[in-house]
Design a protein around this motif. Structure first.
Motif, short mmCIF file in Angstrom:
data_model
loop_
_atom_site.label_atom_id
_atom_site.label_comp_id
_atom_site.label_asym_id
_atom_site.label_seq_id
_atom_site.Cartn_x
_atom_site.Cartn_y
_atom_site.Cartn_z
N UNK A 37 0.82 -1.21 0.00
CA UNK A 37 0.00 0.00 0.00
C UNK A 37 0.86 1.26 0.00
N UNK A 38 1.99 1.20 0.71
CA UNK A 38 2.83 2.38 0.89
C UNK A 38 4.28 2.03 0.58
N UNK A 39 4.93 2.90 -0.19
CA UNK A 39 6.33 2.68 -0.55
C UNK A 39 7.10 3.98 -0.37
N UNK A 40 8.22 3.86 0.32
CA UNK A 40 9.10 5.01 0.50
C UNK A 40 10.49 4.62 0.01
N UNK A 41 11.03 5.41 -0.92
CA UNK A 41 12.38 5.19 -1.46
C UNK A 41 13.17 6.48 -1.27
N UNK A 42 14.27 6.39 -0.55
CA UNK A 42 15.12 7.57 -0.38
C UNK A 42 16.57 7.13 -0.32
N UNK A 43 17.42 7.91 -0.93
CA UNK A 43 18.83 7.59 -0.95
C UNK A 43 19.15 6.31 -1.71
N UNK A 44 18.39 6.04 -2.75
CA UNK A 44 18.62 4.85 -3.59
C UNK A 44 18.98 5.31 -4.99
N UNK A 45 19.23 4.34 -5.86
CA UNK A 45 19.51 4.64 -7.26
C UNK A 45 18.31 4.31 -8.15
N UNK A 46 17.12 4.34 -7.59
CA UNK A 46 15.91 4.04 -8.34
C UNK A 46 15.51 5.27 -9.14
N UNK A 47 15.28 5.05 -10.43
CA UNK A 47 14.88 6.14 -11.32
C UNK A 47 13.55 5.84 -11.99
N UNK A 48 13.34 6.44 -13.14
CA UNK A 48 12.07 6.32 -13.86
C UNK A 48 11.75 4.87 -14.24
N UNK A 49 12.75 4.11 -14.66
CA UNK A 49 12.51 2.71 -15.05
C UNK A 49 12.02 1.88 -13.86
N UNK A 50 12.60 2.12 -12.69
CA UNK A 50 12.17 1.40 -11.49
C UNK A 50 10.75 1.74 -11.10
N UNK A 51 10.41 3.02 -11.20
CA UNK A 51 9.04 3.45 -10.90
C UNK A 51 8.06 2.84 -11.89
N UNK A 52 8.46 2.76 -13.13
CA UNK A 52 7.62 2.14 -14.17
C UNK A 52 7.37 0.66 -13.83
N UNK A 53 8.40 -0.02 -13.31
CA UNK A 53 8.28 -1.43 -12.95
C UNK A 53 7.25 -1.64 -11.85
N UNK A 54 7.20 -0.75 -10.87
CA UNK A 54 6.25 -0.94 -9.76
C UNK A 54 4.89 -0.31 -10.03
N UNK A 55 4.73 0.32 -11.16
CA UNK A 55 3.45 0.96 -11.48
C UNK A 55 2.32 -0.04 -11.67
N UNK A 56 2.65 -1.31 -11.77
CA UNK A 56 1.61 -2.35 -11.93
C UNK A 56 0.93 -2.71 -10.61
N UNK A 57 1.48 -2.25 -9.51
CA UNK A 57 0.89 -2.55 -8.20
C UNK A 57 -0.44 -1.83 -8.06
N UNK A 58 -1.50 -2.61 -7.91
CA UNK A 58 -2.86 -2.04 -7.91
C UNK A 58 -3.26 -1.42 -6.58
N UNK A 59 -2.74 -1.93 -5.47
CA UNK A 59 -3.20 -1.46 -4.16
C UNK A 59 -2.37 -0.32 -3.58
N UNK A 60 -1.37 0.11 -4.33
CA UNK A 60 -0.48 1.14 -3.79
C UNK A 60 -1.25 2.43 -3.57
N UNK A 61 -1.12 2.98 -2.35
CA UNK A 61 -1.82 4.21 -2.02
C UNK A 61 -0.93 5.43 -2.19
N UNK A 62 0.32 5.30 -1.74
CA UNK A 62 1.26 6.41 -1.92
C UNK A 62 2.67 5.90 -2.09
N UNK A 63 3.43 6.69 -2.84
CA UNK A 63 4.85 6.44 -3.03
C UNK A 63 5.57 7.72 -2.66
N UNK A 64 6.54 7.58 -1.77
CA UNK A 64 7.33 8.71 -1.32
C UNK A 64 8.75 8.56 -1.89
#
Length: 186
Positions: free
Chosen positions: A157-184
């Motif tokens: 439901x909730x994802x927080x990513x900080x101080x990582x090397x995750x970029x646009x491609x990584x966000x695109x990969x997790x965009x399939x998660x249907x129950x996600x409420x917020x991403x920080x």
């Protein structure tokens, strides 16, 4: 003669019924005990590397030293894991390998997984298939490739990513998660 035979049949029927009832009670108990042992092994794996595990009773009670539910004498025999399930896992400043991820995947329900300043690489994170609801990953070398594991967490439901090397491609990969409420993304 007939009276003794009738009494013997009642006794045979009673013993047979008792055997069936005991068997029907033992089978679910065996599954419950196996589940408890699996949780205990997972907790031991996480604690062995320096991680912390919080049980539901730890979170539910706002006291300094919460006590696990259940009678003390039974807990001495069966352990705390028989009466309480793991609520969240904190992996701060530890080295996370595939055994740790397997342990996390073994929890039936996990409300929070917090990974910060940990040694973890994308190949390990890709193995994540947890029922976790809140995931925070911070100050780690995780990149876009590791998000394939996060995408396997279908109850997230909730994802927080900080101080990582995750970029646009990584966000695109997790965009399939249907129950996600917020991403920080900090």
């Amino acid at each position: 003669g007939n009276l003794k035979r009738s009494q013997r049949r009642k006794l045979q029927f009673s013993l047979r019924l008792l055997f069936v009832c005991v068997t029907l009670l033992i089978i679910p108990l065996g599954f419950a005990v196996e589940s408890v042992h699996r949780q205990r092994r997972a907790v031991e794996t996480i604690e062995r590397i320096g991680g912390r595990v919080y049980y539901k009773h730890d979170v539910a009670q706002l006291v300094a030293f919460p006590k696990p539910p259940g009678p003390r004498w039974i807990k001495m025999i069966l352990g705390d894991d028989f009466f309480s399930t793991v609520h969240s896992v904190d992996l701060q400043r530890v080295s996370i390998d595939s055994h740790t991820i397997s342990a996390i995947n073994g929890f039936k329900e996990l409300h929070g997984l917090y990974i910060s300043e940990a040694e973890i690489d994308d190949s390990v994170l890709r193995r994540l298939k947890s029922p976790v609801r809140t995931l925070a990953i911070g100050n780690t070398p995780v990149s876009d490739a590791g998000m394939a594991g996060v995408a396997n967490c279908h109850q997230l439901h909730n994802l927080s990513l900080y101080g990582t090397n995750v970029g646009d491609e990584g966000i695109k990969t997790i965009s399939t998660l249907e129950q996600i409420g917020w991403i920080d993304l900090k």
